[in-house]
Enzyme design. Sequence first.
Site, PDB file in Angstrom:
ATOM      1  N   ASP A 108      38.272 -12.087 -19.192  1.00  7.56           N
ATOM      2  CA  ASP A 108      37.689 -13.384 -18.856  1.00  7.56           C
ATOM      3  C   ASP A 108      37.094 -13.969 -20.137  1.00  7.56           C
ATOM      4  O   ASP A 108      36.990 -13.283 -21.161  1.00  7.56           O
ATOM      5  CB  ASP A 108      36.644 -13.216 -17.728  1.00  7.56           C
ATOM      6  CG  ASP A 108      36.428 -14.525 -16.969  1.00  7.56           C
ATOM      7  OD1 ASP A 108      36.908 -15.573 -17.429  1.00  7.56           O
ATOM      8  OD2 ASP A 108      35.763 -14.497 -15.908  1.00  7.56           O
ATOM      9  N   ASP A 143      37.185 -22.327 -18.969  1.00  6.45           N
ATOM     10  CA  ASP A 143      37.139 -23.392 -17.965  1.00  6.45           C
ATOM     11  C   ASP A 143      35.683 -23.770 -17.684  1.00  6.45           C
ATOM     12  O   ASP A 143      34.764 -23.109 -18.171  1.00  6.45           O
ATOM     13  CB  ASP A 143      37.828 -22.927 -16.671  1.00  6.45           C
ATOM     14  CG  ASP A 143      37.316 -21.583 -16.186  1.00  6.45           C
ATOM     15  OD1 ASP A 143      37.109 -20.686 -17.024  1.00  6.45           O
ATOM     16  OD2 ASP A 143      37.101 -21.416 -14.966  1.00  6.45           O
ATOM     17  N   GLY A 210      35.083 -20.663  -9.432  1.00  3.21           N
ATOM     18  CA  GLY A 210      33.932 -21.288  -8.765  1.00  3.21           C
ATOM     19  C   GLY A 210      33.709 -20.813  -7.340  1.00  3.21           C
ATOM     20  O   GLY A 210      33.056 -21.510  -6.546  1.00  3.21           O
TER      21      GLY A 210
HETATM   22  N1  GUN Z   1      34.492 -15.430 -12.866  1.00  4.53           N
HETATM   23  C1  GUN Z   1      34.046 -15.768 -11.633  1.00  4.53           C
HETATM   24  N2  GUN Z   1      34.249 -17.093 -11.413  1.00  4.53           N
HETATM   25  C2  GUN Z   1      34.845 -17.577 -12.513  1.00  4.53           C
HETATM   26  C3  GUN Z   1      35.316 -18.879 -12.869  1.00  4.53           C
HETATM   27  O1  GUN Z   1      35.213 -19.854 -12.130  1.00  4.53           O
HETATM   28  N3  GUN Z   1      35.884 -18.998 -14.105  1.00  4.53           N
HETATM   29  C4  GUN Z   1      36.008 -17.926 -14.962  1.00  4.53           C
HETATM   30  N4  GUN Z   1      36.604 -18.110 -16.154  1.00  4.53           N
HETATM   31  N5  GUN Z   1      35.575 -16.719 -14.631  1.00  4.53           N
HETATM   32  C5  GUN Z   1      34.989 -16.543 -13.426  1.00  4.53           C
END
Ligand code: GUN
Length: 723
Positions: A108, A143, A210
Site C-alpha cells: 500500500d 489515492d 474508503g
Molecule cells: N487501506 C484501507 N483503505 C484504503 C484506501 O482507501 N486507500 C489505500 N491506498 N489504502 C487503504
Amino acid sequence: MKWQTGSRSNPAPCREKDKGRFEIVTRDGQARLGKLHTAHGIVETPCLLPVINPNIRTIEPREMWDKYGIQALITNSYVIWKHQKLKDVALSDGVHSLIDYPGVIMTDSGTFQSYVYGDVEVGVEEIVEFQKDIGVDIATMLDIFTRPDMTFSQVKKAVVETIERGKPSIEMAGDVILNGPIQGGLFPELRSLSASQMSKLDFGVHPIGGIVPIMEQQKYKDLAKIMLACKSNLSPNRPVHMFGCGHPMLFPMLIAMGADLFDSAAYVLFARDGRLLTPWGTERLSDIEEWPIIMPVVSHVSPSDVRSMKKDERTVLLSKYNLEITLQEMSRCRQAIRDGTIWRLAERRSHQHPALREAFLWLVTNPATSSMDPLILDEISASKETGNELGKWEENWNWLVNSQFTPRNGSESWGGIDTHHRPHVEMARRRLFSRWKSRNSGDVIIFHGNNPPWRDKIGDLIERICSLDYEIFIQTPLGLVPWGLEDLNPWAHIEGPDWLWKRKPDYAWIQRELERLGVTDRKIVTIDISDTEDLHQRVFELLDLEELERTPDIKKRAQIVDKLCVLCNVELDDAIELCKDSTFVMSRTGRIRNVIDSEGIHLFSPRLAEGGMSLTVDGARKLHALRNCDTPDGFSLTEYSQHPGKGPAWVVVDNDAEPFIQEGRNVMHGFVLGCDSWIRPGETVLVVNSSGKLLAIGRSQATSREMASFTKGIAVKVREGCP
Ligand code: GUN
C-alpha cells in the site's frame, strides 16, 4: 490448497507475456475463481492477503507461505520508506528478502496513514517509484481517502484528484502491476464515476477504497451499495480488492458480488484484543469455555489454557486461530463458487448478523423490481427505501442477475422467501417471461397442490387434453411454469417442505404471473392435484369434456417447442416448424431422449438432469440457418438486451483460430472478435467466423462486456466442432 508442516518450494514465475493478466477459471454469477499472473507466482482468487507490519511480525511471513500456503500478502511501502533501516534493506535486497517471503507482495502507498494521521510527506510519483525500486509485485498509487462523513463536493474533489494522479502513477510504475483504488465515499454516483474513469487507465487491480470506517461501523448495507455501484462499472478483466476487509463474515456476500482479493490486519488486531473471528461474528476469549470452531492451532489447548498464557504468546496463538478461521471461510467460498452455491452461502450467512441481514435484504429487494410473492412484500417493506431510489439500483442489480447461469444442476434448496430473490432464480424467471410465448387462445388451466415430477401425476391427462385450445401451467413455489417446461430447473427441483406445494391459488398473484407471461383476459381454471385419485374423471367433468384419446406426440412436440423458445431463444413459428412431424427416442422412464426431424435427422437431446437441451451439429446448423439478423460486429457494452427470437447468441472468432475450433478446441479470450448482446454465461452459443460460417457449438463462459475485455482464459467451452 492444503496446510502442511515443513517447507514449501518457491513459486514459479508466470510467463513474461502473462504478467498482470487475470483470467477466470470458474464462475457462479459474478463470483469468480480466478488466476492473477505475477513474477512471484500465480495468485488463485478469491483469497486473503494477510497484512504484515514490517516492524512487528506476529506470524512470520515464511510460516504463512510454508504452513498456510498463502500465495500473496500485503505490507506498507510508506512504513518501509519512513524507517531508514527498513528502507535501506528493501532498496538493497528487495522487499521479498526484507520480509522473508517468496510469494506475491502487494504494497500500500500511505493513503491509509494520511487518513489516520492527517497527511503523509511522500509524493505521488515518489511512492510508486519506491515500490518499483524495492521490487514489489503489486504497487498502489497514492489515492485520496474518502471518508463517509465527507460532503458530496469534498468526495468529488478527492475522486477527481485520484483519477488525475492515476496517469503519472501508471507511467512511473512501468511494468509493475499497479492498484488503482476506487473512491467515492457513500455516493453511488461518485463510486460509479470513479470506477468507470479508473477503468480507462492501465491499472492491473482495482481496490475498493474508503470502506474501513464503513465496516468498522458495521454499515454493511452501505458496503453492499458501494460494491454494486463500483463493480458494475469496473472493467471486468481486473481483479477487485477489498481494502481493509478481513472479517470472514463479509466474504460470501462480497464474493457473490465479484470481490476477488481481501486484505486485513483483523486477524492480529482482534487477537491482541483477545477476540476471535468467526464466520458469524466476533467472540471474546474471556466469554468462552469451548472454541466456537476447533482449528488445528488450538487442537491441544482449551480457551482457559490460552487465557492463562503470557500476552505475547496468547496473541500469536489467537492470531493463528483467526487466520485459520479466515482461510477456512475463504476455502468454503471458493468451493461454493465451484458448486454454484455462493449466493446461498451469502444468504445463510446473512441470517447470522443483523447488519448483514439488513444489507442482504436491501440487496435482494430494493434493486429488484419483481417481488413475486405477497408474503415477501410484508417482510421486506421495512427495509425498502423511497421509490425514487429504485431506478438507480435496478441497473446495478441487472448486472448481477444477467451474469447468472440457468438452468443449473442439482436441487434448489428452499431457504424461505429469500429463495425467490436468488439472482439465478430471477434470471430463470426473466428468461421465461421474455422468451416463452403463448400459442393457445383458450382458457388457462393451472394445476396446483402437488410436487414434481408432475409428469407422473398428470402426464396421461395432458396427453389427452393437449390437442385442445388450453394454456396449461403448473403452480410452483417459484411461480407459474408452462407445463411444457415441467422438468426444468429450478421450478422442478425445489427441495423443501411439503406445505410449499399445498398453497392454495391466490388469484391476484396468478393474474400478475400470467400478465408477465403475456397471457391476459382468459378464463382461469384451477385444478387441485394433491389427490390424484379420480383426477382424470374430475378434470373431464370440470372442463365438460367427452373422453379423449391420448396424443403423446403432440405433447412431446409442444415440450420441445417450449424448450427451443426459452432455452435456445428461437422464434415460436420457427420452433413449431422445426418440430413438425418430428419423432422421438424415449428413455426407459418415458422422457424424451432424442428429437428426430421428419427426414430422420437427430437434432436435439433434452438433458434429463436439469431439463436443458443439447444441440447436435445438425440441430445447430438448423438454428444457424434461421438467423434473421447480422453477424455481430464487435461487442455490446450494455449487457441487458434480451432480443427474444433471435436464436442462440453467436460468437465471432478470428480466422487464425478457425481450424482449431472446428476440431473442437475451446475458444480463448483474445480470439473473439464480437458476440451478440444477449449472450450469457453457461448458455449454448454458436461459434462462427467473420463471414458467419458455423464452426462449433459451445457454452459461453462470459457476458458480452467480459468477452470484450478479457485477454486470457476460456471464452467458450466448445462441445463439438462443426467441420
Ligand atoms: N487501506 C484501507 N483503505 C484504503 C484506501 O482507501 N486507500 C489505500 N491506498 N489504502 C487503504
